[in-house]
Design a protein around this motif. Sequence first.
Motif, PDB file in Angstrom:
ATOM      1  N   ASN A   2       0.848  -1.190   0.000  1.00  0.00           N
ATOM      2  CA  ASN A   2       0.000   0.000   0.000  1.00  0.00           C
ATOM      3  C   ASN A   2       0.885   1.243   0.000  1.00  0.00           C
ATOM      4  N   ILE A   3       0.733   2.038  -1.045  1.00  0.00           N
ATOM      5  CA  ILE A   3       1.549   3.246  -1.205  1.00  0.00           C
ATOM      6  C   ILE A   3       0.613   4.428  -1.332  1.00  0.00           C
ATOM      7  N   CYS A   4       0.936   5.520  -0.671  1.00  0.00           N
ATOM      8  CA  CYS A   4       0.114   6.711  -0.875  1.00  0.00           C
ATOM      9  C   CYS A   4       0.974   7.860  -1.388  1.00  0.00           C
ATOM     10  N   VAL A   5       0.350   8.653  -2.249  1.00  0.00           N
ATOM     11  CA  VAL A   5       0.961   9.868  -2.781  1.00  0.00           C
ATOM     12  C   VAL A   5       0.196  11.028  -2.162  1.00  0.00           C
ATOM     13  N   VAL A   6       0.901  11.910  -1.482  1.00  0.00           N
ATOM     14  CA  VAL A   6       0.260  13.076  -0.887  1.00  0.00           C
ATOM     15  C   VAL A   6       0.457  14.258  -1.834  1.00  0.00           C
ATOM     16  N   GLY A   7      -0.649  14.791  -2.332  1.00  0.00           N
ATOM     17  CA  GLY A   7      -0.589  15.891  -3.294  1.00  0.00           C
ATOM     18  C   GLY A   7      -1.117  15.461  -4.651  1.00  0.00           C
ATOM     19  N   ALA A   8      -1.976  16.312  -5.249  1.00  0.00           N
ATOM     20  CA  ALA A   8      -2.638  15.941  -6.508  1.00  0.00           C
ATOM     21  C   ALA A   8      -2.414  16.963  -7.612  1.00  0.00           C
ATOM     22  N   GLY A   9      -1.287  17.680  -7.528  1.00  0.00           N
ATOM     23  CA  GLY A   9      -0.896  18.532  -8.645  1.00  0.00           C
ATOM     24  C   GLY A   9      -0.239  17.678  -9.718  1.00  0.00           C
ATOM     25  N   VAL A  10       0.427  18.317 -10.661  1.00  0.00           N
ATOM     26  CA  VAL A  10       1.022  17.560 -11.772  1.00  0.00           C
ATOM     27  C   VAL A  10       2.110  16.605 -11.271  1.00  0.00           C
ATOM     28  N   VAL A  11       2.854  16.982 -10.235  1.00  0.00           N
ATOM     29  CA  VAL A  11       3.910  16.111  -9.704  1.00  0.00           C
ATOM     30  C   VAL A  11       3.286  14.883  -9.035  1.00  0.00           C
ATOM     31  N   GLY A  12       2.260  15.097  -8.216  1.00  0.00           N
ATOM     32  CA  GLY A  12       1.593  13.974  -7.556  1.00  0.00           C
ATOM     33  C   GLY A  12       0.937  13.023  -8.542  1.00  0.00           C
ATOM     34  N   LEU A  13       0.250  13.569  -9.531  1.00  0.00           N
ATOM     35  CA  LEU A  13      -0.451  12.724 -10.505  1.00  0.00           C
ATOM     36  C   LEU A  13       0.520  11.918 -11.360  1.00  0.00           C
ATOM     37  N   THR A  14       1.585  12.541 -11.843  1.00  0.00           N
ATOM     38  CA  THR A  14       2.536  11.797 -12.676  1.00  0.00           C
ATOM     39  C   THR A  14       3.258  10.735 -11.843  1.00  0.00           C
ATOM     40  N   THR A  15       3.517  11.033 -10.561  1.00  0.00           N
ATOM     41  CA  THR A  15       4.158  10.051  -9.687  1.00  0.00           C
ATOM     42  C   THR A  15       3.227   8.873  -9.430  1.00  0.00           C
ATOM     43  N   ALA A  16       1.948   9.160  -9.191  1.00  0.00           N
ATOM     44  CA  ALA A  16       0.973   8.087  -8.944  1.00  0.00           C
ATOM     45  C   ALA A  16       0.832   7.186 -10.170  1.00  0.00           C
ATOM     46  N   LEU A  17       0.784   7.776 -11.351  1.00  0.00           N
ATOM     47  CA  LEU A  17       0.679   6.980 -12.583  1.00  0.00           C
ATOM     48  C   LEU A  17       1.939   6.152 -12.820  1.00  0.00           C
ATOM     49  N   GLU A  18       3.093   6.716 -12.497  1.00  0.00           N
ATOM     50  CA  GLU A  18       4.360   5.989 -12.657  1.00  0.00           C
ATOM     51  C   GLU A  18       4.425   4.815 -11.691  1.00  0.00           C
ATOM     52  N   LEU A  19       3.936   5.008 -10.469  1.00  0.00           N
ATOM     53  CA  LEU A  19       3.878   3.907  -9.501  1.00  0.00           C
ATOM     54  C   LEU A  19       2.993   2.773 -10.022  1.00  0.00           C
ATOM     55  N   ARG A  34      -6.569  19.538  -2.289  1.00  0.00           N
ATOM     56  CA  ARG A  34      -6.739  20.432  -3.448  1.00  0.00           C
ATOM     57  C   ARG A  34      -6.556  19.631  -4.722  1.00  0.00           C
ATOM     58  N   PHE A  35      -7.443  19.872  -5.688  1.00  0.00           N
ATOM     59  CA  PHE A  35      -7.422  19.102  -6.930  1.00  0.00           C
ATOM     60  C   PHE A  35      -7.604  20.027  -8.136  1.00  0.00           C
ATOM     61  N   GLU A  36      -7.029  19.589  -9.252  1.00  0.00           N
ATOM     62  CA  GLU A  36      -7.233  20.192 -10.573  1.00  0.00           C
ATOM     63  C   GLU A  36      -7.156  21.715 -10.541  1.00  0.00           C
ATOM     64  N   GLN A  37      -8.290  22.424 -10.681  1.00  0.00           N
ATOM     65  CA  GLN A  37      -8.232  23.878 -10.829  1.00  0.00           C
ATOM     66  C   GLN A  37      -7.848  24.610  -9.548  1.00  0.00           C
ATOM     67  N   THR A  39      -5.116  23.735  -7.910  1.00  0.00           N
ATOM     68  CA  THR A  39      -3.677  23.516  -7.750  1.00  0.00           C
ATOM     69  C   THR A  39      -2.876  24.595  -8.470  1.00  0.00           C
ATOM     70  N   CYS A  40      -1.629  24.756  -8.054  1.00  0.00           N
ATOM     71  CA  CYS A  40      -0.717  25.687  -8.734  1.00  0.00           C
ATOM     72  C   CYS A  40      -0.482  25.246 -10.179  1.00  0.00           C
ATOM     73  N   SER A  41      -0.483  23.925 -10.408  1.00  0.00           N
ATOM     74  CA  SER A  41      -0.231  23.382 -11.747  1.00  0.00           C
ATOM     75  C   SER A  41      -1.214  23.922 -12.767  1.00  0.00           C
ATOM     76  N   ASP A  42      -2.451  24.194 -12.337  1.00  0.00           N
ATOM     77  CA  ASP A  42      -3.492  24.646 -13.257  1.00  0.00           C
ATOM     78  C   ASP A  42      -3.175  26.013 -13.853  1.00  0.00           C
ATOM     79  N   VAL A  43      -2.371  26.805 -13.164  1.00  0.00           N
ATOM     80  CA  VAL A  43      -2.048  28.156 -13.638  1.00  0.00           C
ATOM     81  C   VAL A  43      -0.988  28.109 -14.750  1.00  0.00           C
ATOM     82  N   ALA A  44      -0.164  27.068 -14.733  1.00  0.00           N
ATOM     83  CA  ALA A  44       0.983  26.991 -15.649  1.00  0.00           C
ATOM     84  C   ALA A  44       0.556  26.905 -17.110  1.00  0.00           C
TER      85      ALA A  44
END
Length: 334
Positions: A2-19, A34-37, A39-44
């Motif tokens: 059981n692995i958890c990723v804390v954070g759902a910005g672009v770094v968290g999502l890409t890490t979760a998919l890679e896992l 915080r999710f999607e819009q 997150t800081c990633s949404d501004v980029a």
Amino acid sequence: MNICVVGAGVVGLTTALELQREMRNANVTILSDRFEQDTCSDVAAGLFRPGTSFSGPTEEITRKWISDAYSHWDELRRTEHSARAGVCQMSGYIFSSRDPAIVRNHYIEKVLPVYRAATEQELTICPGEWKYGSFFTTILAECRLFQPWATERFLDNGGRIVTVALNNLQELRGKYDVVVNCTGLGAKRLCNDHKLVPIRGQVIKVRASWVKTAFYADFDTYVIPGFEGVTLGGCRNFDSYNTDVSRHDSAAIRERCESLLPSLKGAPVLRESVGLRPHRDPVRVELELLPTANGSVRVVHNYGHGGYGVTTAPGTAKHAVKLVREALQTNSKL
């Protein structure tokens, strides 16, 4: 496992998919408040162009992160998912009247398919006394499309998402075999990390469908077309926590971008956004055993990407997953 990723910005999502991709027998859960819009990633804008000051623990590791990230985005661009994921190829120019070093980039000149000096004729494309310039072809990953697509893919792969606000990482002890910390600026509080500094950015999204090429210029000026409008920027306010849109920044951004590309005058505004880039030197990707009263928590940190989270997330995700494997192997030996 059981692995958890804390954070759902672009770094968290890409890490979760890679896992999920590398560890098919693991149960992966994303924890975030915080999710999607939100997150800081949404501004980029999401153009692949790491800054020359971007830094991992060594130059060799930094270059590997960047190379791995470009390969990942380019592979996704070539799939049937590219349009829904908001990923495409894009070319652009960077101009300067100040310094030839500004238009060079030692990290990506040999990674991108094209990175060359601008011709004398190309230096006249935009108004201004441009002395130096480069032309390059790169990748755009627009997070307003990518994050929902990545979330859907994560769930389709059997992942779980839990909405929760954590006070510290130690409270996850005993619930997961490894915790991957992708909390960006949130790590300043969660990890008491004083090296993390917010660098405030503000952008304007306008409707200007005729703009097909990206442009960068002096004073942090950029025009980057995307799937859902054109991003005009920007600013870098060091150690600023202000998340409100500033009319003064808006006026300065429009003035600089319209001087660079006069056809933008009168382009309707779709939205204005502010994000706090989580800057850390170096970016933190490392394994830590966090002590608690009842044992330790194995944490793999993956945060502090500054303004280059979208650009480098797939590269640091690969590194983080390698560290997760090492943490689990350590566990099996104990």
